[in-house]
Design an enzyme around this catalytic site. Structure first.
Site, mmCIF file in Angstrom:
data_model
loop_
_atom_site.group_PDB
_atom_site.id
_atom_site.type_symbol
_atom_site.label_atom_id
_atom_site.label_comp_id
_atom_site.label_asym_id
_atom_site.label_seq_id
_atom_site.Cartn_x
_atom_site.Cartn_y
_atom_site.Cartn_z
ATOM 1 N N SER A 240 8.140 20.227 -47.110
ATOM 2 C CA SER A 240 9.475 20.116 -46.520
ATOM 3 C C SER A 240 10.216 21.456 -46.605
ATOM 4 C CB SER A 240 10.256 19.032 -47.263
ATOM 5 O OG SER A 240 10.363 19.396 -48.627
ATOM 6 N N CYS A 295 3.920 16.738 -39.062
ATOM 7 C CA CYS A 295 4.922 17.794 -38.837
ATOM 8 C C CYS A 295 4.964 18.182 -37.365
ATOM 9 C CB CYS A 295 4.597 19.003 -39.676
ATOM 10 S SG CYS A 295 3.039 19.736 -39.211
#
Ligand code: NAD
Length: 511
Positions: A240, A295
């Site tokens: 992240s 992602c």
């Protein structure tokens, strides 16, 4: 990060524990700290995973340091031979490896096998290292002087990986790192740690010398030690954005080379001339595949002008057919989310979007597995009339929630995408080659698809976003991966002819 208090029942205490892989062997953890591993399809805890202490990370680094000199000295052909064997073993054991992904991440077998196939591409690329690592040579740069550049490994390097690709992302890193002659330390996600241990066994079987590849399990303590350890030369990170920023800032402050890939919010821009069915198929595949925990998943469809109505209708028509279920169900296309906590956080965006004025066209909480099972299931959600100020647009949701933003023009769509803090992937759907080319030219995003919703580059290009999706200047794998894991040395050499030798105190010039 999941470190829970230990349940008191004897059942959980009797569960198997995933430890570390140091110096070519399984090594049980000694820190006394550990976290639970769940089967997301049942919600049951199935294992524990040990969390490494600073001393355990140090032990892995010591093993890697000891193994590095012999590994970097191995001839290129012998190292390549081992890489081919790794590739073949991963390929032969791909179903077993996929089993670990389904058991701990929750992704369905077809998705798990797809992840492994993309990882294998990186191993195949790395098998070409003798060609990839070649330097340059200039003969007669000066009279009797040759200049050449060689690329050498960095030493001990580390990789820190996210939960969502427990096999592929480690392969993005260790394939090229090992090929270039480095020793490697992997810190996998604590949510699905077993795939790394299985790959460590395969590397061992392939002939990777003890200490060249190590796995330390753990949480922030292990990561912070990796970032501080003076003997680790470089760190690759995928995860992240807040953690990527922390890894980049801490690692570089400690003198390390760092590539840190962060989060994403990927837009799919659909122009009025696009093929509606093709765009709807792509949006559904890219938004809900792997439960949106990619992602490169499409998070937002940006519909330009009149395309919005028929496109949303076409997407909606496909939703009922998305088969949600456990990986053990051969018909399942979309599995559970990775943890209950993550599933609940994803679900909270459905309420926040509704409260902030968006239209919820499909609510994943209505799927019968959401309440009718202990697994971490959530059905597909579709939210229309989302605007940039809403949480569901602003945050990376990382789940099976597709938002639709309606805009009036291409320019408005472009501005929206370029204003977004993330810049990982994006896609344009159109039949107009000129429009697609213009988009490719002016969009501030690192990976662009033209009628391709998930433009993950093949292994002989490099992967990386822009803006808050990547900290560092080198992208991952492919040619930039080879650059990242090596440093250049330039040699200027003369083999003197004693007949022309003389004293010359002037600054060396080319002659
Ligand atoms: P995460 O950032 O929570 O964890 C990634 C790694 O960092 C794990 O190994 C974890 O143990 C460690 N970590 C977590 N918190 C930490 C902290 N405070 N300090 C130090 N280390 C810490 O990410 P995740 O939830 O495992 O993965 C999902 C995220 O990864 C999403 O944001 C997704 O977009 C991103 N991701 C990005 C890419 C890409 O290529 N850009 C690819 C896959 C996933």
């Amino acid at each position: 990060m999941a470190q829970v208090a230990e349940p008191s029942g004897s059942t959980s205490l009797a569960l198997p524990t995933v430890g570390h892989w140091i110096g070519g062997a399984h090594v049980p953890g000694t820190s006394g700290r550990r976290g639970p591993v769940f089967d997301p399809a049942t919600g049951a805890q199935t294992k524990w995973v040990d969390f490494a202490s600073t001393a355990e990370v140090d032990a892995a680094v010591a093993a890697a340091e000891a193994a590095f000199p012999a590994w970097r000295s191995l001839s290129m052909s012998r190292r390549t031979d081992i890489l081919f064997r790794i590739r073949n073993l991963v390929e032969q054991h791909r179903k077993e490896l996929a089993g670990y992904l389904t058991a701990e991440h929750g992704k369905v077998p077809s998705d798990a096998l797809g992840e492994i196939a993309r990882g294998l591409e990186n191993l195949e690329f790395a098998c070409g290292v003798p060609h990839l690592i070649k330097g340059g040579f200039t003969e007669q740069a000066s009279t009797g002087v040759d200049v050449y550049q060689i690329r050498q490994p960095l030493g001990v390097v580390a990789g820190i990986t996210p939960f969502n690709f427990p096999a592929m992302v480690p392969m993005w890193m260790f394939a090229n790192a090992l090929a270039c002659g480095n020793a490697f330390i992997l810190k996998p996600s604590e949510k699905d740690p077993s795939a790394s241990m299985f790959m460590a066994e395969l590397l061992h079987e392939a002939g990777v010398p003890d200490g060249v590849f190590n796995v330390v399990q753990g949480d922030r303590e292990a990561v912070d030690r990796v970032l501080e350890h003076p003997s680790i030369a470089a760190v690759s990170f995928v995860g992240s954005t807040p953690v990527a920023r922390h890894v980049y800032e801490t690692g570089t402050r400690n003198g390390k080379r760092v590539q840190a890939l962060g989060g994403a919010k990927n837009h799919m821009l659909v122009l009025p001339d696009a093929d509606i069915d093709m765009a709807a198929d792509a949006a559904v595949s890219a938004a809900y595949g792997s439960s949106g925990e990619r992602c490169m998943a499409i998070a937002t469809v940006v519909a330009v002008g009149g395309v919005a109505e028929p496109l949303v209708e076409a997407i909606q028509a496909r939703l009922a057919k998305v088969a949600v279920g456990p990986g053990s169900d051969p018909g399942a296309e979309m599995g559970p989310l990775v943890t209950r906590q993550h599933r609940d956080k994803v679900a909270s965006y459905i309420d926040s979007a509704a409260n902030q004025g968006a239209t919820v066209l499909a609510d994943g909480r209505e799927h019968q597995l959401y309440r009718g099972s202990d697994g971490f299931f959530l059905g597909v959600s579709l939210i229309d009339h989302v605007t940039p100020g809403m949480d569901a647009y602003r945050d990376e949701i990382f789940g099976p929630v597709l938002t639709v933003v309606r805009v009036g023009s291409y320019e408005e769509a472009l501005e929206l995408i370029n204003d977004n803090p993330y810049g990982n992937g994006t896609a344009i759907f159109t039949r107009d080659g000129g429009a697609a080319r213009q988009f490719q030219f002016e969009v501030n995003v690192g990976m662009v698809g033209i009628n391709v919703p998930i433009p993950v580059p093949v292994a002989y290009y490099s992967f990386g976003g822009w803006k808050a999706s990547l900290f560092g200047d080198q992208h991952m794998y492919g040619p930039e991966g080879i650059q990242f894991y090596t440093r250049a040395k330039v040699v200027t050499s003369r083999w003197p002819d004693p007949g022309t030798s003389s004293v010359d105190l002037g600054f060396p010039r080319t002659r």
